[in-house]
Write an enzyme that holds these catalytic residues in place. Structure first.
Site, PDB file in Angstrom:
ATOM      1  N   CYS A 193       0.836  -1.218   0.000  1.00 14.08           N
ATOM      2  CA  CYS A 193       0.000   0.000   0.000  1.00 14.08           C
ATOM      3  C   CYS A 193       0.864   1.258   0.000  1.00 14.08           C
ATOM      4  O   CYS A 193       0.701   2.149  -0.854  1.00 14.08           O
ATOM      5  CB  CYS A 193      -0.957  -0.036   1.177  1.00 14.08           C
ATOM      6  SG  CYS A 193      -0.186  -0.520   2.740  1.00 14.08           S
TER       7      CYS A 193
HETATM    8  N1  LIG Z   1      -4.368  -4.012   5.075  1.00 16.90           N
HETATM    9  C1  LIG Z   1      -3.824  -3.365   4.071  1.00 16.90           C
HETATM   10  O1  LIG Z   1      -3.987  -2.142   3.932  1.00 16.90           O
HETATM   11  C2  LIG Z   1      -3.013  -4.106   3.033  1.00 16.90           C
HETATM   12  C3  LIG Z   1      -2.645  -3.411   1.875  1.00 16.90           C
HETATM   13  C4  LIG Z   1      -1.881  -4.076   0.904  1.00 16.90           C
HETATM   14  C5  LIG Z   1      -1.502  -5.396   1.115  1.00 16.90           C
HETATM   15  N2  LIG Z   1      -1.860  -6.023   2.250  1.00 16.90           N
HETATM   16  C6  LIG Z   1      -1.431  -7.414   2.414  1.00 16.90           C
HETATM   17  O2  LIG Z   1      -2.549  -8.255   2.188  1.00 16.90           O
HETATM   18  C7  LIG Z   1      -2.449  -9.419   3.027  1.00 16.90           C
HETATM   19  C8  LIG Z   1      -3.690  -9.473   3.909  1.00 16.90           C
HETATM   20  O3  LIG Z   1      -3.706  -8.306   4.696  1.00 16.90           O
HETATM   21  P1  LIG Z   1      -4.952  -7.868   5.584  1.00 16.90           P
HETATM   22  O4  LIG Z   1      -4.556  -6.573   6.179  1.00 16.90           O
HETATM   23  O5  LIG Z   1      -6.194  -7.989   4.805  1.00 16.90           O
HETATM   24  O6  LIG Z   1      -4.872  -9.015   6.724  1.00 16.90           O
HETATM   25  P2  LIG Z   1      -5.913  -9.430   7.861  1.00 16.90           P
HETATM   26  O7  LIG Z   1      -7.011  -8.431   7.961  1.00 16.90           O
HETATM   27  O8  LIG Z   1      -5.091  -9.693   9.080  1.00 16.90           O
HETATM   28  O9  LIG Z   1      -6.492 -10.816   7.296  1.00 16.90           O
HETATM   29  C9  LIG Z   1      -5.646 -11.925   7.084  1.00 16.90           C
HETATM   30  C10 LIG Z   1      -6.378 -12.989   6.321  1.00 16.90           C
HETATM   31  O10 LIG Z   1      -5.457 -14.030   6.046  1.00 16.90           O
HETATM   32  C11 LIG Z   1      -6.038 -15.262   6.447  1.00 16.90           C
HETATM   33  N3  LIG Z   1      -5.000 -16.185   6.905  1.00 16.90           N
HETATM   34  C12 LIG Z   1      -4.235 -16.079   8.018  1.00 16.90           C
HETATM   35  N4  LIG Z   1      -3.414 -17.131   8.119  1.00 16.90           N
HETATM   36  C13 LIG Z   1      -3.682 -17.934   7.052  1.00 16.90           C
HETATM   37  C14 LIG Z   1      -3.181 -19.180   6.615  1.00 16.90           C
HETATM   38  N5  LIG Z   1      -2.198 -19.821   7.269  1.00 16.90           N
HETATM   39  N6  LIG Z   1      -3.692 -19.702   5.471  1.00 16.90           N
HETATM   40  C15 LIG Z   1      -4.633 -19.055   4.777  1.00 16.90           C
HETATM   41  N7  LIG Z   1      -5.159 -17.852   5.152  1.00 16.90           N
HETATM   42  C16 LIG Z   1      -4.676 -17.317   6.287  1.00 16.90           C
HETATM   43  C17 LIG Z   1      -6.999 -14.919   7.562  1.00 16.90           C
HETATM   44  O11 LIG Z   1      -7.995 -15.945   7.580  1.00 16.90           O
HETATM   45  P3  LIG Z   1      -8.648 -16.543   8.914  1.00 16.90           P
HETATM   46  O12 LIG Z   1     -10.017 -15.901   9.013  1.00 16.90           O
HETATM   47  O13 LIG Z   1      -8.749 -18.005   8.687  1.00 16.90           O
HETATM   48  O14 LIG Z   1      -7.776 -16.180  10.062  1.00 16.90           O
HETATM   49  C18 LIG Z   1      -7.551 -13.579   7.077  1.00 16.90           C
HETATM   50  O15 LIG Z   1      -8.629 -13.780   6.197  1.00 16.90           O
HETATM   51  C19 LIG Z   1      -1.160  -9.264   3.848  1.00 16.90           C
HETATM   52  O16 LIG Z   1      -0.124  -9.960   3.228  1.00 16.90           O
HETATM   53  C20 LIG Z   1      -0.910  -7.766   3.801  1.00 16.90           C
HETATM   54  O17 LIG Z   1       0.464  -7.435   3.933  1.00 16.90           O
HETATM   55  C21 LIG Z   1      -2.630  -5.422   3.216  1.00 16.90           C
END
Ligand SMILES: NC(=O)c1ccc[n+]([C@@H]2O[C@H](COP(=O)([O-])OP(=O)(O)OC[C@H]3O[C@@H](n4cnc5c(N)ncnc54)[C@H](OP(=O)(O)O)[C@@H]3O)[C@@H](O)[C@H]2O)c1
Length: 328
Positions: free
Chosen positions: A144
């Site tokens: 991001c």
């Molecule tokens: N937040 C942002 O602004 C943003 C921006 C760009 C990129 N990202 C990237 O996008 C990714 C997700 O970020 P987020 O902020 O959306 O994270 P988040 O809100 O913490 O959600 C994480 C997700 O990953 C799943 N997960 C966790 N462990 C897993 C596993 N071992 N196998 C499969 N799924 C698993 C979780 O599912 P469960 O429900 O099963 O726990 C949950 O749905 C990260 O790599 C982050 O760096 C985030």
């Protein structure tokens, strides 16, 4: 196109489901969460879908699917190769495939990359700046902060020299949904703080992308700040201007780079409110003539242009659609 969304219970996964539910050329075949397995997907009730377990969705994957991975980097690094082996194409929202040097993963992400041979194959997906090769099957969706920084700075590199200093400010959804003391309301509200100073994991991908665009090594000093708001990123970048460069030269370079796209060049400082809940970006620039510093700005919604929206742009490019399909 049938799509699989891994990590659909997280902030970026939920945003993916919202966008894909309205996309004219996509159908969500499965959306995963182990924690929420069997529970309905509330963000798009019209789909009538429930979350399925991660393993069940990976067992479904085939060449008919594009899989979005909104999962932690270590998870994506293991999951993407399995999905590719099953013939699916993958858009990974994590950092697992963004860096070209496998050794950098230990330093910036704290793990040894399990599939370093895929790093050379992954396409770094900022569609306005890097054309996607037609055979692409793995996209590394940029971070991001990296998206806002690269969009703001890349067109200005010919007008500037030396290192780039970038200040990034983000709302709390940037940290994901996991519970953490530092992210409690009482710690974040009415507070402003820098974090991961000198070691934020988006630094190397910004350096790589800017160096490729500039055709020279571009060093970046990046500092992230946490702002007491839910979503939105503003970056302010400081570049050393070459002699005789004026503000209008910088705005002209931005206009030429982004003509006809959802990246808007503005002649007043960009604001997060104006891009909130959209895939839009605002970029701007101003020459501080007194110090020969070109100041560049970029504002995005971290969950849309900084994550899910850009991932959908990349899917569109992968399957031959105009990149903004389903996003305007
Ligand atoms: N937040 C942002 O602004 C943003 C921006 C760009 C990129 N990202 C990237 O996008 C990714 C997700 O970020 P987020 O902020 O959306 O994270 P988040 O809100 O913490 O959600 C994480 C997700 O990953 C799943 N997960 C966790 N462990 C897993 C596993 N071992 N196998 C499969 N799924 C698993 C979780 O599912 P469960 O429900 O099963 O726990 C949950 O749905 C990260 O790599 C982050 O760096 C985030």
């Amino acid at each position: 196109m049938e799509v699989l969304v891994f990590g659909a219970s997280g902030y970026s996964g939920q945003e993916l489901v919202r966008i894909l539910a309205r996309h004219p050329n996509a159908r969500i075949a499965a959306a995963t969460s182990d924690r929420e397995a069997g529970r309905p997907i509330d963000v798009a009730p019209e789909l009538g879908l429930s979350h399925v377990r991660h393993d069940d969705a990976s067992a479904m994957a085939s060449r008919d699917h594009v899989a979005f991975l909104a999962t932690p980097a270590e998870t994506s690094a293991e999951l993407a190769p399995r999905l590719l082996d099953r013939g699916a194409r993958v858009v990974d929202l994590s950092g697992a495939f963004r860096l070209s040097d496998p050794a950098a993963y230990r330093e910036w992400y704290g793990f040894v990359h399990p599939k370093p041979e895929l790093l050379a194959e992954a396409h770094y997906g900022i569609p306005e700046l890097f054309a996607m090769p037609p055979t692409t099957r793995l996209v590394a969706n940029p971070g991001c902060y990296a998206t806002a920084s690269i969009l703001a700075v890349a067109p200005l590199l010919d007008l500037t020299e030396g290192p780039v200093i970038i200040d990034g400010k983000s709302g709390t959804t940037g940290a994901g949904k996991k519970a953490e003391e530092a992210m409690l309301f009482a710690e974040v509200a009415e507070n402003l703080r820098a974090y991961r100073v000198g070691k934020h994991q988006h630094t190397p991908e910004i350096e790589e992308a800017l160096s490729i665009r500039a055709g020279r090594e571009v060093k970046v000093s990046f500092t992230a700040h946490l702002v007491p708001m839910r979503r939105g990123i503003l970056v302010t970048a400081y570049l050393r201007a070459k002699p005789n460069v004026a503000t209008r030269d910088a705005l002209g370079a931005l206009e030429r780079a982004y003509a006809g796209t959802m990246v808007r060049v503005v002649d007043r400082p960009p604001e997060t409110q104006r891009v909130l809940n959209t895939n839009g970006t605002e970029v701007g620039a101003h020459l501080d003539a007194r110090t020969s510093t070109l100041i560049a700005f970029g504002a995005i919604d971290n969950l849309v242009r900084g994550a899910a929206g850009q991932a959908v742009q990349n899917m569109n490019a992968m399957i031959g659609l105009p990149i903004e399909t389903g996003l305007r």
